[in-house]
Design a protein around this motif. Structure first.
Motif, PDB file in Angstrom:
ATOM      1  N   ALA A  17     -35.343  20.534  23.090  1.00  0.00           N
ATOM      2  CA  ALA A  17     -33.905  20.723  22.828  1.00  0.00           C
ATOM      3  C   ALA A  17     -33.700  21.678  21.651  1.00  0.00           C
ATOM      4  O   ALA A  17     -32.828  22.552  21.686  1.00  0.00           O
ATOM      5  CB  ALA A  17     -33.241  19.377  22.547  1.00  0.00           C
ATOM      6  N   ALA A  18     -34.540  21.530  20.614  1.00  0.00           N
ATOM      7  CA  ALA A  18     -34.398  22.388  19.432  1.00  0.00           C
ATOM      8  C   ALA A  18     -34.667  23.853  19.763  1.00  0.00           C
ATOM      9  O   ALA A  18     -34.097  24.751  19.151  1.00  0.00           O
ATOM     10  CB  ALA A  18     -35.330  21.907  18.327  1.00  0.00           C
ATOM     11  N   LEU A  19     -35.540  24.090  20.760  1.00  0.00           N
ATOM     12  CA  LEU A  19     -35.926  25.466  21.075  1.00  0.00           C
ATOM     13  C   LEU A  19     -35.066  26.086  22.178  1.00  0.00           C
ATOM     14  O   LEU A  19     -35.101  27.308  22.371  1.00  0.00           O
ATOM     15  CB  LEU A  19     -37.403  25.504  21.492  1.00  0.00           C
ATOM     16  CG  LEU A  19     -38.409  25.039  20.429  1.00  0.00           C
ATOM     17  CD1 LEU A  19     -39.823  25.046  20.993  1.00  0.00           C
ATOM     18  CD2 LEU A  19     -38.342  25.912  19.179  1.00  0.00           C
ATOM     19  N   THR A  20     -34.324  25.257  22.900  1.00  0.00           N
ATOM     20  CA  THR A  20     -33.543  25.758  24.041  1.00  0.00           C
ATOM     21  C   THR A  20     -32.573  26.849  23.612  1.00  0.00           C
ATOM     22  O   THR A  20     -31.866  26.706  22.613  1.00  0.00           O
ATOM     23  CB  THR A  20     -32.770  24.594  24.701  1.00  0.00           C
ATOM     24  OG1 THR A  20     -33.731  23.680  25.211  1.00  0.00           O
ATOM     25  CG2 THR A  20     -31.898  25.085  25.848  1.00  0.00           C
ATOM     26  N   GLY A  21     -32.573  27.928  24.364  1.00  0.00           N
ATOM     27  CA  GLY A  21     -31.640  29.018  24.084  1.00  0.00           C
ATOM     28  C   GLY A  21     -32.136  30.013  23.050  1.00  0.00           C
ATOM     29  O   GLY A  21     -31.458  31.000  22.758  1.00  0.00           O
ATOM     30  N   ALA A  22     -33.341  29.774  22.484  1.00  0.00           N
ATOM     31  CA  ALA A  22     -33.845  30.701  21.468  1.00  0.00           C
ATOM     32  C   ALA A  22     -34.272  32.015  22.116  1.00  0.00           C
ATOM     33  O   ALA A  22     -34.842  32.020  23.205  1.00  0.00           O
ATOM     34  CB  ALA A  22     -35.029  30.082  20.737  1.00  0.00           C
ATOM     35  N   SER A  23     -33.976  33.137  21.453  1.00  0.00           N
ATOM     36  CA  SER A  23     -34.526  34.398  21.943  1.00  0.00           C
ATOM     37  C   SER A  23     -35.842  34.712  21.239  1.00  0.00           C
ATOM     38  O   SER A  23     -36.662  35.462  21.770  1.00  0.00           O
ATOM     39  CB  SER A  23     -33.530  35.548  21.808  1.00  0.00           C
ATOM     40  OG  SER A  23     -32.882  35.489  20.593  1.00  0.00           O
ATOM     41  N   LEU A  24     -36.055  34.146  20.066  1.00  0.00           N
ATOM     42  CA  LEU A  24     -37.325  34.341  19.358  1.00  0.00           C
ATOM     43  C   LEU A  24     -37.744  33.023  18.725  1.00  0.00           C
ATOM     44  O   LEU A  24     -36.931  32.333  18.104  1.00  0.00           O
ATOM     45  CB  LEU A  24     -37.176  35.396  18.254  1.00  0.00           C
ATOM     46  CG  LEU A  24     -38.440  35.609  17.421  1.00  0.00           C
ATOM     47  CD1 LEU A  24     -39.441  36.491  18.160  1.00  0.00           C
ATOM     48  CD2 LEU A  24     -38.122  36.225  16.064  1.00  0.00           C
ATOM     49  N   ILE A  25     -39.035  32.714  18.869  1.00  0.00           N
ATOM     50  CA  ILE A  25     -39.620  31.535  18.221  1.00  0.00           C
ATOM     51  C   ILE A  25     -40.784  32.030  17.384  1.00  0.00           C
ATOM     52  O   ILE A  25     -41.670  32.731  17.899  1.00  0.00           O
ATOM     53  CB  ILE A  25     -40.120  30.524  19.274  1.00  0.00           C
ATOM     54  CG1 ILE A  25     -38.943  30.008  20.120  1.00  0.00           C
ATOM     55  CG2 ILE A  25     -40.849  29.360  18.605  1.00  0.00           C
ATOM     56  CD1 ILE A  25     -39.376  29.236  21.351  1.00  0.00           C
ATOM     57  N   HIS A  26     -40.797  31.703  16.105  1.00  0.00           N
ATOM     58  CA  HIS A  26     -41.891  32.132  15.233  1.00  0.00           C
ATOM     59  C   HIS A  26     -42.646  30.906  14.721  1.00  0.00           C
ATOM     60  O   HIS A  26     -42.024  29.935  14.280  1.00  0.00           O
ATOM     61  CB  HIS A  26     -41.343  32.945  14.052  1.00  0.00           C
ATOM     62  CG  HIS A  26     -42.391  33.295  13.048  1.00  0.00           C
ATOM     63  ND1 HIS A  26     -43.398  34.209  13.315  1.00  0.00           N
ATOM     64  CD2 HIS A  26     -42.627  32.844  11.794  1.00  0.00           C
ATOM     65  CE1 HIS A  26     -44.191  34.315  12.261  1.00  0.00           C
ATOM     66  NE2 HIS A  26     -43.743  33.487  11.324  1.00  0.00           N
ATOM     67  N   LEU A  27     -43.964  30.969  14.798  1.00  0.00           N
ATOM     68  CA  LEU A  27     -44.779  29.895  14.233  1.00  0.00           C
ATOM     69  C   LEU A  27     -46.066  30.493  13.689  1.00  0.00           C
ATOM     70  O   LEU A  27     -46.309  31.704  13.834  1.00  0.00           O
ATOM     71  CB  LEU A  27     -45.054  28.799  15.265  1.00  0.00           C
ATOM     72  CG  LEU A  27     -46.094  29.048  16.368  1.00  0.00           C
ATOM     73  CD1 LEU A  27     -46.481  27.720  16.989  1.00  0.00           C
ATOM     74  CD2 LEU A  27     -45.570  29.974  17.432  1.00  0.00           C
ATOM     75  N   SER A  28     -46.877  29.648  13.039  1.00  0.00           N
ATOM     76  CA  SER A  28     -48.087  30.177  12.406  1.00  0.00           C
ATOM     77  C   SER A  28     -49.257  29.247  12.646  1.00  0.00           C
ATOM     78  O   SER A  28     -49.110  28.120  13.142  1.00  0.00           O
ATOM     79  CB  SER A  28     -47.857  30.342  10.900  1.00  0.00           C
ATOM     80  OG  SER A  28     -47.917  29.087  10.257  1.00  0.00           O
ATOM     81  N   GLY A  29     -50.426  29.725  12.234  1.00  0.00           N
ATOM     82  CA  GLY A  29     -51.624  28.898  12.288  1.00  0.00           C
ATOM     83  C   GLY A  29     -51.488  27.663  11.413  1.00  0.00           C
ATOM     84  O   GLY A  29     -52.130  26.639  11.684  1.00  0.00           O
ATOM     85  N   ILE A  30     -50.672  27.743  10.367  1.00  0.00           N
ATOM     86  CA  ILE A  30     -50.441  26.553   9.529  1.00  0.00           C
ATOM     87  C   ILE A  30     -49.658  25.518  10.331  1.00  0.00           C
ATOM     88  O   ILE A  30     -49.950  24.323  10.274  1.00  0.00           O
ATOM     89  CB  ILE A  30     -49.741  26.941   8.210  1.00  0.00           C
ATOM     90  CG1 ILE A  30     -50.664  27.855   7.390  1.00  0.00           C
ATOM     91  CG2 ILE A  30     -49.338  25.688   7.421  1.00  0.00           C
ATOM     92  CD1 ILE A  30     -50.079  28.353   6.073  1.00  0.00           C
TER      93      ILE A  30
END
Ligand code: ADP
Ligand code: MG
Length: 301
Positions: free
Chosen positions: A120-133
């Motif tokens: 639900a938190a990610l729905t509709g996102a055009s960009l998702i950024h995450l890291s190895g951390i």
């Protein structure tokens, strides 16, 4: 419609030394630093949010309030009844800084425990950024939940950005580090590695070797940072302008990611986005701490 950009990861309470043996309390964390800078340089042109987990205590409330005041979307922030934020303290020995962490039991380690809430938190996102951390702090089953959520959101049109940001001591073994940081690559559209990390942990002999390894794993947009050295991308190398009066290198890579991703979200080509990343990291390098003062930041053009 205003694009929705999400960073997934952990922010910690920061205790940074000031004069007289005192410490100033702040908040920092790699993906949060990136989200915060994106929100500052994009302003109302994007909805930039953090997907993380906090406690229900006063410090968690203070951090959430600070995010709102700074223009971040907190609708993807969940709360944990039993856990609180992690903490780190910076120790100064002359100009050398060392970092001491208390983060093993943080609420953020459970940010992917609830698959429905995560999707639900990610729905509709055009960009998702995450890291190895982000990956390092999750238990293996939670990583699987996160990978599924990324795959689902990606099939709905989101682009996934990943900075390996390798911190060996967060991983139980070098094998698990390498295995996990490789397993995510088929889900990644934009990779933003730093060459020194990849050289140390994957044995890459040059930034071009890092670029090729990520491309071979299926990542179409790869940008290899290398400190003061040139940035390497599919089109070749782009020199990094010298930065005078560097105060503190903390967060340079996170700020680069923010400038780069913000420019890409505005539709700019890769070379111009690299210059935006270099410009934003140069501001952070000239100020203490992982984030630049708001007064030193200009809206992205
Ligand atoms: N000494 C430096 N001089 C100029 N720019 C720098 C310097 N160190 C870092 N940068 C900028 O910050 C970016 C990220 O730096 P890097 O050290 O590769 O990442 P990280 O902070 O993640 O280790 C670089 O691409 C560059 O734009
Ligand atoms: Mg980094």
């Amino acid at each position: 419609m205003t694009p929705k950009l999400c960073a997934i990861g952990e922010a910690m309470i920061e205790l940074a030394p000031v004069e007289g043996g005192l410490y100033a309390r702040g908040f920092a964390g790699d993906t949060f630093n990136t989200a915060w800078h994106m929100a500052q340089v994009l302003g109302p042109r994007a909805r930039v949010g953090m997907v993380t987990r906090l406690g229900r205590d006063a410090l968690s409330d203070a951090f959430a309030a600070e995010m709102v005041a700074d223009g971040l979307d907190v609708s993807g922030v969940s709360r944990d009844d039993h856990r609180r934020m992690g903490l780190y303290l910076i120790e100064l020995d002359g100009v050398e800084r060392s970092f001491h962490y208390w983060r093993e039991t943080s609420a953020a380690r459970h940010l992917a425990d609830d698959p429905q809430a995560l999707e639900a938190a990610l729905t509709g996102a055009s960009l998702i950024h995450l890291s190895g951390i982000t990956l390092a702090i999750l238990a293996p089953p939670a990583r699987e939940t996160l990978f599924s959520a990324l795959a689902r959101t990606r099939s709905q049109g989101a682009r996934v950005s990943f900075d390996p940001n390798i911190r060996a001591r967060l991983w139980p073994s070098p094998e698990e580090l390498r295995q996990t940081l490789t397993a995510i690559l088929p889900l990644v559209d934009i990779a933003l590695p730093s060459f020194d990390d990849e050289e140390t942990h994957f044995g890459d002999t040059s930034p071009e070797a890092t670029l090729k390894r990520f491309q071979a794993a299926g990542v179409t947009e790869v940008v290899v940072k290398n400190g003061a050295g040139p940035v390497t991308c599919h089109a070749g190398q782009i020199e990094t302008p010298p930065v005078s009066e560097i105060r503190d290198t903390t967060g340079a890579g996170d700020a680069f990611n923010a400038g780069y991703l913000a420019a890409r979200m505005m539709g700019h080509p890769v070379d111009r986005a690299i210059r935006a990343g270099q410009a934003l990291s140069s501001v952070v390098l000239r100020h203490p701490g992982a984030r630049a003062p708001k007064s030193a930041l200009l809206p992205l053009d």
